[in-house]
Design a protein around this motif. Structure first.
Motif, PDB file in Angstrom:
ATOM      1  N   LEU A  71       0.928  -1.092   0.055  1.00  0.00           N
ATOM      2  CA  LEU A  71       0.073   0.021  -0.009  1.00  0.00           C
ATOM      3  C   LEU A  71       0.838   1.078  -0.018  1.00  0.00           C
ATOM      4  O   LEU A  71       1.729   1.173   0.837  1.00  0.00           O
ATOM      5  CB  LEU A  71      -0.982  -0.076   1.099  1.00  0.00           C
ATOM      6  N   ILE A  72       0.807   2.072  -1.018  1.00  0.00           N
ATOM      7  CA  ILE A  72       1.507   3.345  -1.273  1.00  0.00           C
ATOM      8  C   ILE A  72       0.617   4.415  -0.863  1.00  0.00           C
ATOM      9  O   ILE A  72      -0.438   4.531  -1.197  1.00  0.00           O
ATOM     10  CB  ILE A  72       1.992   3.457  -2.609  1.00  0.00           C
ATOM     11  N   THR A  73       1.171   5.060   0.217  1.00  0.00           N
ATOM     12  CA  THR A  73       0.409   6.512   0.832  1.00  0.00           C
ATOM     13  C   THR A  73       1.476   7.482   0.700  1.00  0.00           C
ATOM     14  O   THR A  73       2.567   7.345   0.850  1.00  0.00           O
ATOM     15  CB  THR A  73       0.106   5.990   2.294  1.00  0.00           C
ATOM     16  N   PRO A  74       0.693   8.956   0.658  1.00  0.00           N
ATOM     17  CA  PRO A  74       1.517   9.872   0.734  1.00  0.00           C
ATOM     18  C   PRO A  74       2.184  10.028   2.194  1.00  0.00           C
ATOM     19  O   PRO A  74       1.302  10.025   3.077  1.00  0.00           O
ATOM     20  CB  PRO A  74       0.409  11.025   0.336  1.00  0.00           C
ATOM     21  N   VAL A  75       3.119  10.723   2.191  1.00  0.00           N
ATOM     22  CA  VAL A  75       3.787  11.432   3.330  1.00  0.00           C
ATOM     23  C   VAL A  75       3.307  12.797   3.693  1.00  0.00           C
ATOM     24  O   VAL A  75       3.127  13.531   2.684  1.00  0.00           O
ATOM     25  CB  VAL A  75       5.522  11.538   3.225  1.00  0.00           C
ATOM     26  N   ALA A  76       2.920  12.868   4.856  1.00  0.00           N
ATOM     27  CA  ALA A  76       2.419  14.223   5.237  1.00  0.00           C
ATOM     28  C   ALA A  76       3.540  15.225   5.125  1.00  0.00           C
ATOM     29  O   ALA A  76       4.617  15.127   5.398  1.00  0.00           O
ATOM     30  CB  ALA A  76       1.895  14.310   6.629  1.00  0.00           C
ATOM     31  N   ARG A  77       2.964  16.456   4.072  1.00  0.00           N
ATOM     32  CA  ARG A  77       4.111  17.367   4.071  1.00  0.00           C
ATOM     33  C   ARG A  77       3.815  18.386   5.133  1.00  0.00           C
ATOM     34  O   ARG A  77       2.929  18.573   5.879  1.00  0.00           O
ATOM     35  CB  ARG A  77       3.480  18.285   2.728  1.00  0.00           C
ATOM     36  N   ASP A  78       5.146  19.019   5.377  1.00  0.00           N
ATOM     37  CA  ASP A  78       5.343  20.025   6.521  1.00  0.00           C
ATOM     38  C   ASP A  78       4.373  21.399   5.784  1.00  0.00           C
ATOM     39  O   ASP A  78       4.653  21.800   4.694  1.00  0.00           O
ATOM     40  CB  ASP A  78       6.544  20.546   6.735  1.00  0.00           C
ATOM     41  N   LEU A  79       3.365  21.701   6.373  1.00  0.00           N
ATOM     42  CA  LEU A  79       2.754  22.867   6.037  1.00  0.00           C
ATOM     43  C   LEU A  79       2.985  24.393   6.686  1.00  0.00           C
ATOM     44  O   LEU A  79       3.327  24.106   7.788  1.00  0.00           O
ATOM     45  CB  LEU A  79       1.157  22.625   6.238  1.00  0.00           C
ATOM     46  N   ASN A  80       3.193  25.329   5.930  1.00  0.00           N
ATOM     47  CA  ASN A  80       3.429  26.501   6.695  1.00  0.00           C
ATOM     48  C   ASN A  80       2.375  27.383   6.640  1.00  0.00           C
ATOM     49  O   ASN A  80       1.641  28.053   5.759  1.00  0.00           O
ATOM     50  CB  ASN A  80       4.386  27.195   5.513  1.00  0.00           C
ATOM     51  N   PHE A  81       1.597  27.268   7.992  1.00  0.00           N
ATOM     52  CA  PHE A  81       0.334  28.329   8.216  1.00  0.00           C
ATOM     53  C   PHE A  81       0.824  29.685   8.439  1.00  0.00           C
ATOM     54  O   PHE A  81      -0.126  30.146   8.508  1.00  0.00           O
ATOM     55  CB  PHE A  81      -0.261  27.409   9.490  1.00  0.00           C
ATOM     56  N   SER A  82       2.076  29.751   8.550  1.00  0.00           N
ATOM     57  CA  SER A  82       2.418  31.482   8.827  1.00  0.00           C
ATOM     58  C   SER A  82       1.792  32.151   7.633  1.00  0.00           C
ATOM     59  O   SER A  82       1.561  33.354   8.034  1.00  0.00           O
ATOM     60  CB  SER A  82       3.867  31.585   9.147  1.00  0.00           C
ATOM     61  N   LEU A  83       1.684  31.668   6.682  1.00  0.00           N
ATOM     62  CA  LEU A  83       1.142  32.450   5.443  1.00  0.00           C
ATOM     63  C   LEU A  83      -0.157  32.842   5.626  1.00  0.00           C
ATOM     64  O   LEU A  83      -0.748  33.867   5.044  1.00  0.00           O
ATOM     65  CB  LEU A  83       1.130  31.876   4.025  1.00  0.00           C
ATOM     66  N   MET A  85      -1.430  34.136   8.538  1.00  0.00           N
ATOM     67  CA  MET A  85      -1.149  34.828   9.879  1.00  0.00           C
ATOM     68  C   MET A  85      -0.776  36.254   9.637  1.00  0.00           C
ATOM     69  O   MET A  85       0.117  36.488   8.732  1.00  0.00           O
ATOM     70  CB  MET A  85      -0.432  33.982  10.953  1.00  0.00           C
ATOM     71  N   ALA A  86      -1.351  37.054  10.324  1.00  0.00           N
ATOM     72  CA  ALA A  86      -0.785  38.596  10.548  1.00  0.00           C
ATOM     73  C   ALA A  86      -0.767  38.931  12.050  1.00  0.00           C
ATOM     74  O   ALA A  86      -1.719  38.767  12.825  1.00  0.00           O
ATOM     75  CB  ALA A  86      -1.835  39.507   9.960  1.00  0.00           C
ATOM     76  N   PRO A  92      -9.074  36.550   7.893  1.00  0.00           N
ATOM     77  CA  PRO A  92     -10.453  36.208   7.901  1.00  0.00           C
ATOM     78  C   PRO A  92     -11.077  35.688   6.956  1.00  0.00           C
ATOM     79  O   PRO A  92     -12.468  35.381   6.827  1.00  0.00           O
ATOM     80  CB  PRO A  92     -10.976  37.870   7.805  1.00  0.00           C
ATOM     81  N   TYR A  93     -10.587  35.318   5.931  1.00  0.00           N
ATOM     82  CA  TYR A  93     -11.118  34.624   4.682  1.00  0.00           C
ATOM     83  C   TYR A  93     -10.696  33.266   4.643  1.00  0.00           C
ATOM     84  O   TYR A  93     -11.223  32.456   3.667  1.00  0.00           O
ATOM     85  CB  TYR A  93     -10.496  35.220   3.303  1.00  0.00           C
ATOM     86  N   ILE A  94     -10.504  32.280   5.727  1.00  0.00           N
ATOM     87  CA  ILE A  94     -10.405  30.927   5.624  1.00  0.00           C
ATOM     88  C   ILE A  94     -11.793  30.292   5.421  1.00  0.00           C
ATOM     89  O   ILE A  94     -12.594  30.657   6.392  1.00  0.00           O
ATOM     90  CB  ILE A  94      -9.686  30.683   7.080  1.00  0.00           C
ATOM     91  N   GLY A  95     -11.891  29.520   4.455  1.00  0.00           N
ATOM     92  CA  GLY A  95     -13.372  28.907   4.314  1.00  0.00           C
ATOM     93  C   GLY A  95     -14.384  29.817   3.870  1.00  0.00           C
ATOM     94  O   GLY A  95     -15.512  29.381   3.687  1.00  0.00           O
ATOM     95  N   GLU A  96     -13.848  30.875   3.569  1.00  0.00           N
ATOM     96  CA  GLU A  96     -15.002  31.872   2.807  1.00  0.00           C
ATOM     97  C   GLU A  96     -15.240  31.691   1.349  1.00  0.00           C
ATOM     98  O   GLU A  96     -14.000  31.496   0.634  1.00  0.00           O
ATOM     99  CB  GLU A  96     -14.554  33.318   3.165  1.00  0.00           C
ATOM    100  N   ASN A 112      -2.399  44.623  10.699  1.00  0.00           N
ATOM    101  CA  ASN A 112      -1.287  43.636  11.655  1.00  0.00           C
ATOM    102  C   ASN A 112      -0.317  43.192  10.428  1.00  0.00           C
ATOM    103  O   ASN A 112       0.875  43.120  11.313  1.00  0.00           O
ATOM    104  CB  ASN A 112      -2.216  42.361  11.998  1.00  0.00           C
ATOM    105  N   LEU A 113      -0.625  43.023   9.412  1.00  0.00           N
ATOM    106  CA  LEU A 113       0.436  42.422   8.557  1.00  0.00           C
ATOM    107  C   LEU A 113       1.241  43.745   8.323  1.00  0.00           C
ATOM    108  O   LEU A 113       2.530  43.698   8.506  1.00  0.00           O
ATOM    109  CB  LEU A 113      -0.078  42.093   7.202  1.00  0.00           C
ATOM    110  N   ALA A 114       0.897  44.949   8.378  1.00  0.00           N
ATOM    111  CA  ALA A 114       1.843  46.113   8.084  1.00  0.00           C
ATOM    112  C   ALA A 114       2.587  46.469   9.116  1.00  0.00           C
ATOM    113  O   ALA A 114       3.626  46.979   9.024  1.00  0.00           O
ATOM    114  CB  ALA A 114       0.844  47.145   7.584  1.00  0.00           C
ATOM    115  N   TYR A 115       2.141  46.159  10.272  1.00  0.00           N
ATOM    116  CA  TYR A 115       2.915  46.754  11.550  1.00  0.00           C
ATOM    117  C   TYR A 115       3.685  45.360  12.118  1.00  0.00           C
ATOM    118  O   TYR A 115       4.202  45.631  13.344  1.00  0.00           O
ATOM    119  CB  TYR A 115       1.799  47.049  12.451  1.00  0.00           C
ATOM    120  N   GLU A 116       3.888  44.313  11.564  1.00  0.00           N
ATOM    121  CA  GLU A 116       4.581  43.307  11.868  1.00  0.00           C
ATOM    122  C   GLU A 116       5.993  43.423  12.169  1.00  0.00           C
ATOM    123  O   GLU A 116       6.469  44.048  11.107  1.00  0.00           O
ATOM    124  CB  GLU A 116       4.316  42.086  11.275  1.00  0.00           C
TER     125      GLU A 116
END
Length: 117
Positions: A71-83, A85-86, A92-96, A112-116
């Protein structure tokens, strides 16, 4: 390419097709893998072994339709959730379905992005 690992950039066309098949199916038996790729069982085995060596898929022994296979299964990839975030604020658009760039939530997120830093 964004979100593509170095290992993925170095794949042959056959390996890339195999990886896409495994990811699309969420996991596939090797006995079906080579048939779906329209290659010989030997070539299919080589493709699968190469993807395992590059740590892009996992392969474990199993019995399928009365035969030993893998059985060949995909390896979980490292996801970058920082993209998404602010600061400590999630986009505010996740799932919209439709984004309203005039909304207060969007303005706050952009500020928030501008002042990071």
């Amino acid at each position: 390419m964004v979100g593509v690992s170095v290992a993925e950039e170095e794949l042959s066309a056959d390996e890339l097709a195999g990886l896409e098949l495994v990811r699309e199916t969420g996991g596939i038996h090797q006995s079906d893998f080579w048939k779906e790729l329209d290659v010989s069982s030997r070539k299919g085995s080589r493709i699968a072994e190469s993807l395992v060596e590059k740590e892009l898929v996992d392969r474990e022994e199993t019995v399928y339709e009365g035969h030993n296979t893998y059985l060949i299964t995909p390896v979980a990839r490292d996801l970058n959730f920082s993209l998404l975030m602010a600061g400590d604020m999630l986009s505010p658009y996740i799932g919209e379905e439709e984004a309203d760039p005039q909304s207060d939530a969007f303005t706050q997120w952009i500020m928030n992005l501008a002042y990071e830093e």
